[in-house]
Design an enzyme around this catalytic site. Structure first.
Site, PDB file in Angstrom:
ATOM      1  CB  SER A 142      -0.878   0.028   1.250  1.00 11.73           C
ATOM      2  OG  SER A 142      -1.559   1.270   1.342  1.00 11.73           O
ATOM      3  CE1 TYR A 156      -3.751  -2.377   5.304  1.00  8.69           C
ATOM      4  CE2 TYR A 156      -3.420  -0.033   4.917  1.00  8.69           C
ATOM      5  CZ  TYR A 156      -3.708  -1.302   4.443  1.00  8.69           C
ATOM      6  OH  TYR A 156      -3.970  -1.475   3.096  1.00  8.69           O
TER       7      TYR A 156
HETATM    8  P1  NAP Z   1     -11.685  -6.047   1.261  1.00 11.33           P
HETATM    9  O1  NAP Z   1     -12.637  -5.607   0.210  1.00 11.33           O
HETATM   10  O2  NAP Z   1     -11.952  -5.700   2.683  1.00 11.33           O
HETATM   11  O3  NAP Z   1     -11.495  -7.642   1.130  1.00 11.33           O
HETATM   12  C1  NAP Z   1     -10.628  -8.291   2.031  1.00 11.33           C
HETATM   13  C2  NAP Z   1     -10.508  -9.736   1.625  1.00 11.33           C
HETATM   14  O4  NAP Z   1      -9.554 -10.360   2.498  1.00 11.33           O
HETATM   15  C3  NAP Z   1     -11.813 -10.520   1.763  1.00 11.33           C
HETATM   16  O5  NAP Z   1     -11.874 -11.438   0.689  1.00 11.33           O
HETATM   17  C4  NAP Z   1     -11.626 -11.253   3.101  1.00 11.33           C
HETATM   18  O6  NAP Z   1     -12.343 -12.488   3.187  1.00 11.33           O
HETATM   19  C5  NAP Z   1     -10.132 -11.527   3.053  1.00 11.33           C
HETATM   20  N1  NAP Z   1      -9.539 -11.783   4.378  1.00 11.33           N
HETATM   21  C6  NAP Z   1      -9.527 -10.970   5.476  1.00 11.33           C
HETATM   22  N2  NAP Z   1      -8.876 -11.584   6.491  1.00 11.33           N
HETATM   23  C7  NAP Z   1      -8.474 -12.788   6.020  1.00 11.33           C
HETATM   24  C8  NAP Z   1      -7.768 -13.887   6.596  1.00 11.33           C
HETATM   25  N3  NAP Z   1      -7.351 -13.862   7.868  1.00 11.33           N
HETATM   26  N4  NAP Z   1      -7.540 -14.987   5.834  1.00 11.33           N
HETATM   27  C9  NAP Z   1      -7.971 -15.040   4.545  1.00 11.33           C
HETATM   28  N5  NAP Z   1      -8.637 -14.036   3.951  1.00 11.33           N
HETATM   29  C10 NAP Z   1      -8.892 -12.928   4.686  1.00 11.33           C
HETATM   30  O7  NAP Z   1     -10.195  -5.485   0.960  1.00 11.33           O
HETATM   31  P2  NAP Z   1      -9.566  -4.862  -0.390  1.00 11.33           P
HETATM   32  O8  NAP Z   1      -9.782  -3.407  -0.369  1.00 11.33           O
HETATM   33  O9  NAP Z   1      -9.958  -5.660  -1.563  1.00 11.33           O
HETATM   34  O10 NAP Z   1      -8.012  -5.077  -0.076  1.00 11.33           O
HETATM   35  C11 NAP Z   1      -7.266  -6.150  -0.600  1.00 11.33           C
HETATM   36  C12 NAP Z   1      -5.785  -5.919  -0.311  1.00 11.33           C
HETATM   37  O11 NAP Z   1      -5.380  -4.686  -0.918  1.00 11.33           O
HETATM   38  C13 NAP Z   1      -5.443  -5.798   1.164  1.00 11.33           C
HETATM   39  O12 NAP Z   1      -4.190  -6.386   1.420  1.00 11.33           O
HETATM   40  C14 NAP Z   1      -5.364  -4.299   1.391  1.00 11.33           C
HETATM   41  O13 NAP Z   1      -4.558  -3.951   2.483  1.00 11.33           O
HETATM   42  C15 NAP Z   1      -4.762  -3.870   0.068  1.00 11.33           C
HETATM   43  N6  NAP Z   1      -5.005  -2.451  -0.209  1.00 11.33           N
HETATM   44  C16 NAP Z   1      -6.262  -1.993  -0.418  1.00 11.33           C
HETATM   45  C17 NAP Z   1      -6.469  -0.624  -0.661  1.00 11.33           C
HETATM   46  C18 NAP Z   1      -7.829  -0.047  -0.890  1.00 11.33           C
HETATM   47  O14 NAP Z   1      -7.932   1.199  -0.940  1.00 11.33           O
HETATM   48  N7  NAP Z   1      -8.891  -0.839  -1.020  1.00 11.33           N
HETATM   49  C19 NAP Z   1      -5.372   0.242  -0.680  1.00 11.33           C
HETATM   50  C20 NAP Z   1      -4.102  -0.262  -0.460  1.00 11.33           C
HETATM   51  C21 NAP Z   1      -3.915  -1.614  -0.229  1.00 11.33           C
HETATM   52  P3  NAP Z   1     -13.919 -12.534   3.648  1.00 11.33           P
HETATM   53  O15 NAP Z   1     -14.717 -12.111   2.440  1.00 11.33           O
HETATM   54  O16 NAP Z   1     -14.140 -13.964   4.011  1.00 11.33           O
HETATM   55  O17 NAP Z   1     -14.050 -11.585   4.792  1.00 11.33           O
END
Ligand code: NAP
Length: 247
Positions: A142, A156
């Protein structure tokens, strides 16, 4: 066709990666923590479009769950050729000095330890030094690693800094073993991770202030990840690629 493991493939960026990967010929292991319905929807959409996918529940921070994820995915879909370390949580919202230690620990465990455990399993299977055929790993970092996320998510941001270090270290460790390791560093992306209990949707507050005047989409991040997984990126390893719209 080789198998791609997408941790946290049930929602957000992971779901976008899973669907796009299937369209580009990967058999996709859609991992999830607890939302079986969301994972099943991704799997069914892939199958309806003629692709191959299976859902696998498992906590990436749990060593036994991770081993079972890789074993079961390989059994169901075939040899592992790629891993997207996508599962992540932002953890407790607010100042660091007010954050509960169990929330901090869980944030570090899922984001850092989870990526390390999955990377270990992937290397054990993909390394040419261990009889594998090579492959690629893409980590989700990130730009919070640079910005620090003060007053919101310092633990985080700390975890995502570790993902940058994991990427360069592991990339150099396995560079002669047919495995490339890179990190994609999103900025503000429109997924459910932005909805913070008691705070609301962070996009309402921040999206308009982004250099492009908007947040990014999960598909925009997925495109970059799929490119890094592909042979088109054959000389790229240890790289950090921001997908942040200039932030
Ligand atoms: P999200 O929509 O909240 O989805 C999170 C996903 O992770 C869900 O599929 C969830 O499964 C899964 N998860 C959470 N804890 C877990 C665990 N202990 N074991 C296995 N799976 C787990 O998040 P997102 O925005 O798509 O983010 C995805 C990645 O991109 C993350 O690493 C995040 O830090 C990174 N990121 C996101 C952003 C942003 O702005 N969105 C920015 C920078 C980085 P369930 O559906 O079962 O809950």
């Amino acid at each position: 066709m080789s198998t791609l493991i997408v941790t946290g493939g049930s929602r957000g960026i992971g779901a976008a990666v899973s669907r796009m990967a299937a369209r580009r010929g990967w058999a996709v292991a859609v991992n999830y923590a607890s939302n079986a319905a969301a994972a099943d929807a991704v799997v069914q959409a892939i199958r309806a479009a003629g692709g191959r996918a299976e859902g696998f529940q498992g906590d990436v921070a749990d060593e036994a769950d991770v081993r079972a994820l890789f074993d079961n995915a390989e059994k169901a879909l075939g040899p592992i050729g790629g891993l997207v370390n996508n599962a992540g949580i932002v953890g407790p919202y607010g100042r660091l000095d007010e954050a509960p230690v169990d929330g901090i620990r869980r944030t570090l465990d899922i984001n850092i330890l989870g990526s390390i455990l999955c990377s270990q399993e992937a290397v054990r299977r993909m390394s040419t030094a261990r009889g594998g055929k090579g492959g690629a790993i893409v980590n989700l970092g990130s730009i919070a690693a640079d910005l620090g996320s003060a007053t919101e998510f310092v633990a985080y941001a700390t975890a995502k800094g570790a993902i940058d270090s994991l990427t360069i270290g592991l990339a150099r460790e396995v560079a002669k073993e047919g495995i490339r390791v890179n990190v994609v560093r999103p900025g503000l992306i429109d997924t459910e991770i932005q909805i913070v209990p008691g705070v609301g949707n962070r996009l309402d507050k921040f999206a308009a202030a982004m250099p492009m005047g908007r947040a990014g989409t999960a598909d925009e991040v997925a495109e970059t990840i799929l490119w890094l997984l592909s042979d088109a990126a054959s000389y790229i390893t240890g790289a950090q690629l921001n997908v942040s719209g200039g932030r």
